[in-house]
Scaffold this motif. Structure first.
Motif, PDB file in Angstrom:
ATOM      1  N   HIS A  90       0.832  -1.212   0.000  1.00 14.65           N
ATOM      2  CA  HIS A  90       0.000   0.000   0.000  1.00 14.65           C
ATOM      3  C   HIS A  90       0.864   1.259   0.000  1.00 14.65           C
ATOM      4  O   HIS A  90       0.494   2.270  -0.609  1.00 14.65           O
ATOM      5  CB  HIS A  90      -0.914  -0.003   1.211  1.00 14.65           C
ATOM      6  N   ASN A  91       2.013   1.199   0.682  1.00 12.90           N
ATOM      7  CA  ASN A  91       2.916   2.351   0.744  1.00 12.90           C
ATOM      8  C   ASN A  91       3.924   2.396  -0.401  1.00 12.90           C
ATOM      9  O   ASN A  91       4.779   3.289  -0.440  1.00 12.90           O
ATOM     10  CB  ASN A  91       3.678   2.333   2.076  1.00 12.90           C
ATOM     11  N   GLY A  92       3.837   1.448  -1.308  1.00 12.06           N
ATOM     12  CA  GLY A  92       4.739   1.434  -2.457  1.00 12.06           C
ATOM     13  C   GLY A  92       6.178   1.103  -2.095  1.00 12.06           C
ATOM     14  O   GLY A  92       7.107   1.633  -2.709  1.00 12.06           O
ATOM     15  N   LEU A  93       6.372   0.199  -1.129  1.00 12.55           N
ATOM     16  CA  LEU A  93       7.712  -0.094  -0.621  1.00 12.55           C
ATOM     17  C   LEU A  93       8.173  -1.524  -0.924  1.00 12.55           C
ATOM     18  O   LEU A  93       9.103  -2.024  -0.292  1.00 12.55           O
ATOM     19  CB  LEU A  93       7.747   0.142   0.894  1.00 12.55           C
ATOM     20  N   ASP A  94       7.554  -2.161  -1.920  1.00 15.51           N
ATOM     21  CA  ASP A  94       7.896  -3.559  -2.225  1.00 15.51           C
ATOM     22  C   ASP A  94       9.359  -3.724  -2.630  1.00 15.51           C
ATOM     23  O   ASP A  94       9.947  -4.792  -2.403  1.00 15.51           O
ATOM     24  CB  ASP A  94       6.998  -4.085  -3.343  1.00 15.51           C
ATOM     25  N   ASP A  95       9.947  -2.706  -3.222  1.00 15.55           N
ATOM     26  CA  ASP A  95      11.352  -2.809  -3.643  1.00 15.55           C
ATOM     27  C   ASP A  95      12.331  -2.597  -2.488  1.00 15.55           C
ATOM     28  O   ASP A  95      13.519  -2.874  -2.639  1.00 15.55           O
ATOM     29  CB  ASP A  95      11.654  -1.774  -4.741  1.00 15.55           C
ATOM     30  N   GLN A  96      11.836  -2.103  -1.352  1.00 13.51           N
ATOM     31  CA  GLN A  96      12.724  -1.828  -0.230  1.00 13.51           C
ATOM     32  C   GLN A  96      12.568  -2.813   0.918  1.00 13.51           C
ATOM     33  O   GLN A  96      13.559  -3.219   1.535  1.00 13.51           O
ATOM     34  CB  GLN A  96      12.503  -0.403   0.311  1.00 13.51           C
ATOM     35  N   ILE A  97      11.340  -3.204   1.238  1.00 16.00           N
ATOM     36  CA  ILE A  97      11.081  -4.043   2.416  1.00 16.00           C
ATOM     37  C   ILE A  97      10.603  -5.426   1.976  1.00 16.00           C
ATOM     38  O   ILE A  97       9.678  -5.552   1.165  1.00 16.00           O
ATOM     39  CB  ILE A  97      10.032  -3.398   3.341  1.00 16.00           C
ATOM     40  N   ASN A  98      11.230  -6.454   2.529  1.00 14.68           N
ATOM     41  CA  ASN A  98      10.921  -7.840   2.210  1.00 14.68           C
ATOM     42  C   ASN A  98      10.470  -8.573   3.464  1.00 14.68           C
ATOM     43  O   ASN A  98      11.172  -8.568   4.475  1.00 14.68           O
ATOM     44  CB  ASN A  98      12.172  -8.523   1.639  1.00 14.68           C
ATOM     45  N   ILE A  99       9.293  -9.188   3.431  1.00 17.88           N
ATOM     46  CA  ILE A  99       8.777  -9.926   4.576  1.00 17.88           C
ATOM     47  C   ILE A  99       9.225 -11.392   4.505  1.00 17.88           C
ATOM     48  O   ILE A  99       9.093 -12.040   3.468  1.00 17.88           O
ATOM     49  CB  ILE A  99       7.235  -9.873   4.625  1.00 17.88           C
ATOM     50  N   ILE A 100       9.755 -11.883   5.620  1.00 26.79           N
ATOM     51  CA  ILE A 100      10.124 -13.290   5.757  1.00 26.79           C
ATOM     52  C   ILE A 100       9.220 -13.896   6.819  1.00 26.79           C
ATOM     53  O   ILE A 100       9.349 -13.591   8.007  1.00 26.79           O
ATOM     54  CB  ILE A 100      11.606 -13.441   6.164  1.00 26.79           C
ATOM     55  N   ASN A 101       8.286 -14.735   6.411  1.00 23.72           N
ATOM     56  CA  ASN A 101       7.322 -15.345   7.336  1.00 23.72           C
ATOM     57  C   ASN A 101       7.911 -16.647   7.891  1.00 23.72           C
ATOM     58  O   ASN A 101       7.592 -17.741   7.445  1.00 23.72           O
ATOM     59  CB  ASN A 101       6.008 -15.596   6.601  1.00 23.72           C
ATOM     60  N   LYS A 102       8.815 -16.482   8.870  1.00 21.79           N
ATOM     61  CA  LYS A 102       9.522 -17.618   9.465  1.00 21.79           C
ATOM     62  C   LYS A 102       9.757 -17.343  10.943  1.00 21.79           C
ATOM     63  O   LYS A 102       9.781 -16.189  11.387  1.00 21.79           O
ATOM     64  CB  LYS A 102      10.891 -17.818   8.798  1.00 21.79           C
ATOM     65  N   ASN A 103       9.973 -18.414  11.696  1.00 20.56           N
ATOM     66  CA  ASN A 103      10.540 -18.269  13.031  1.00 20.56           C
ATOM     67  C   ASN A 103      11.968 -17.771  12.874  1.00 20.56           C
ATOM     68  O   ASN A 103      12.696 -18.236  11.986  1.00 20.56           O
ATOM     69  CB  ASN A 103      10.531 -19.637  13.738  1.00 20.56           C
ATOM     70  N   LEU A 104      12.390 -16.846  13.692  1.00 21.02           N
ATOM     71  CA  LEU A 104      13.751 -16.319  13.567  1.00 21.02           C
ATOM     72  C   LEU A 104      14.816 -17.385  13.824  1.00 21.02           C
ATOM     73  O   LEU A 104      15.996 -17.190  13.511  1.00 21.02           O
ATOM     74  CB  LEU A 104      13.948 -15.106  14.471  1.00 21.02           C
ATOM     75  N   LEU A 105      14.414 -18.523  14.382  1.00 21.20           N
ATOM     76  CA  LEU A 105      15.346 -19.635  14.568  1.00 21.20           C
ATOM     77  C   LEU A 105      15.494 -20.476  13.302  1.00 21.20           C
ATOM     78  O   LEU A 105      16.327 -21.387  13.264  1.00 21.20           O
ATOM     79  CB  LEU A 105      14.866 -20.538  15.717  1.00 21.20           C
ATOM     80  N   ASP A 106      14.712 -20.165  12.271  1.00 22.43           N
ATOM     81  CA  ASP A 106      14.719 -20.950  11.034  1.00 22.43           C
ATOM     82  C   ASP A 106      15.112 -20.107   9.828  1.00 22.43           C
ATOM     83  O   ASP A 106      14.516 -20.209   8.755  1.00 22.43           O
ATOM     84  CB  ASP A 106      13.329 -21.575  10.798  1.00 22.43           C
ATOM     85  N   LEU A 107      16.134 -19.283   9.975  1.00 24.73           N
ATOM     86  CA  LEU A 107      16.520 -18.353   8.911  1.00 24.73           C
ATOM     87  C   LEU A 107      17.669 -18.852   8.051  1.00 24.73           C
ATOM     88  O   LEU A 107      18.159 -18.127   7.181  1.00 24.73           O
ATOM     89  CB  LEU A 107      16.903 -16.989   9.520  1.00 24.73           C
ATOM     90  N   GLU A 108      18.105 -20.090   8.284  1.00 29.03           N
ATOM     91  CA  GLU A 108      19.320 -20.592   7.646  1.00 29.03           C
ATOM     92  C   GLU A 108      19.326 -20.404   6.130  1.00 29.03           C
ATOM     93  O   GLU A 108      20.345 -20.034   5.545  1.00 29.03           O
ATOM     94  CB  GLU A 108      19.500 -22.076   7.982  1.00 29.03           C
ATOM     95  N   ASN A 109      18.211 -20.644   5.490  1.00 31.13           N
ATOM     96  CA  ASN A 109      18.147 -20.539   4.024  1.00 31.13           C
ATOM     97  C   ASN A 109      17.493 -19.244   3.548  1.00 31.13           C
ATOM     98  O   ASN A 109      17.175 -19.114   2.357  1.00 31.13           O
ATOM     99  CB  ASN A 109      17.385 -21.738   3.450  1.00 31.13           C
TER     100      ASN A 109
END
Length: 246
Positions: A90-109
């Motif tokens: 909605h704010n036009g920020l797709d090129d700047q902010i990326n959402i990672i829908n994960k537990n922070l303990l599962d960021l390996e990949n």
């Protein structure tokens, strides 16, 4: 405020330069998120930021007003990650902010370790005990209590994410400061700045903002206090200017 459906609403963030989608049955953004976004020393436009426990995205949305650096935002709960994604779009920020829908303990990949200039985090404040942390609303439990990751987990992961001399900025409760400092130093993060937030001038602090530097030299600065409410339960002039400066 714009109503979107029976559950969601579209609000402004302070300063009215960013919109944010929220839901009535989940915690809305609060003062701590906005203060953290302003407290953090954001890198230059070519830097990298990662926000842990991102919720519906208030911290990265506000930080995007101060930098063009790429921002990853990690949120375990699918509903909150979805709201954050809608706000980013909605704010036009797709090129700047990326959402990672994960537990922070599962960021390996999902991430490159030792690569971020700044890690920010507005984590759950409370430990899980036999009496606490089992709210009937699962989303509230995850937001308030260390159900998915402990304070030590968060600081350990932050140390792995941030590059040498990079920063971790966190908001938490003052009663856990000794633990925060101890665990930060355990993982090579040296506390460098601290700022207390008081609900009123005659009350004890109920929030603390802490910045640490990976591999930093010892030496802690205590910044002037932030006092939220003055007479008549209205924002103090200083807080209002700080909160709405965006």
């Amino acid at each position: 405020m714009k109503q979107t459906n029976s559950e969601e609403r579209l609000d402004y963030l302070p300063g009215k330069k960013r919109y944010i989608f929220q839901r009535r049955d989940i915690f809305s953004f609060s003062i701590d998120a906005v203060l953290l976004a302003g407290f953090a020393k954001v890198p230059g436009d070519k830097g990298k930021i990662i926000d842990l426990c991102a919720g519906n995205g208030a911290v990265p949305l506000q930080m995007s007003l101060r930098t063009k650096a790429k921002i990853d935002a990690v949120e375990i709960q699918e509903v909150l990650a979805g709201l954050a994604s809608k706000s980013i779009n909605h704010n036009g920020l797709d090129d700047q902010i990326n959402i990672i829908n994960k537990n922070l303990l599962d960021l390996e990949n999902e991430v490159s370790w030792d690569s971020y200039d700044l890690v920010t985090c507005n984590p759950p404040y409370f430990k899980v005990t036999s009496e606490k942390g089992k709210n009937d609303n699962k989303m509230v439990s995850y937001a308030r209590h260390e159900v998915a990751a402990t304070l030590e987990d968060i600081i350990n992961i932050s140390s792995r994410l941030v590059k040498q001399t990079g920063r971790l900025a966190m908001v938490h409760r003052p009663e856990r400061m000794a633990e925060i400092f101890s665990v930060m130093q355990k993982y090579s993060l040296e506390p460098k700045r601290v700022q207390f937030v008081y609900p009123k001038s005659d009350r004890e602090a109920n929030m603390v903002l802490v910045e640490a530097v990976r591999g930093g030299k010892s030496g802690l600065r205590t910044l002037p206090p932030i006092i939220v409410y003055g007479a008549g339960n209205t924002y103090t002039k200083e807080f209002k200017e700080l909160y709405e400066k965006w």
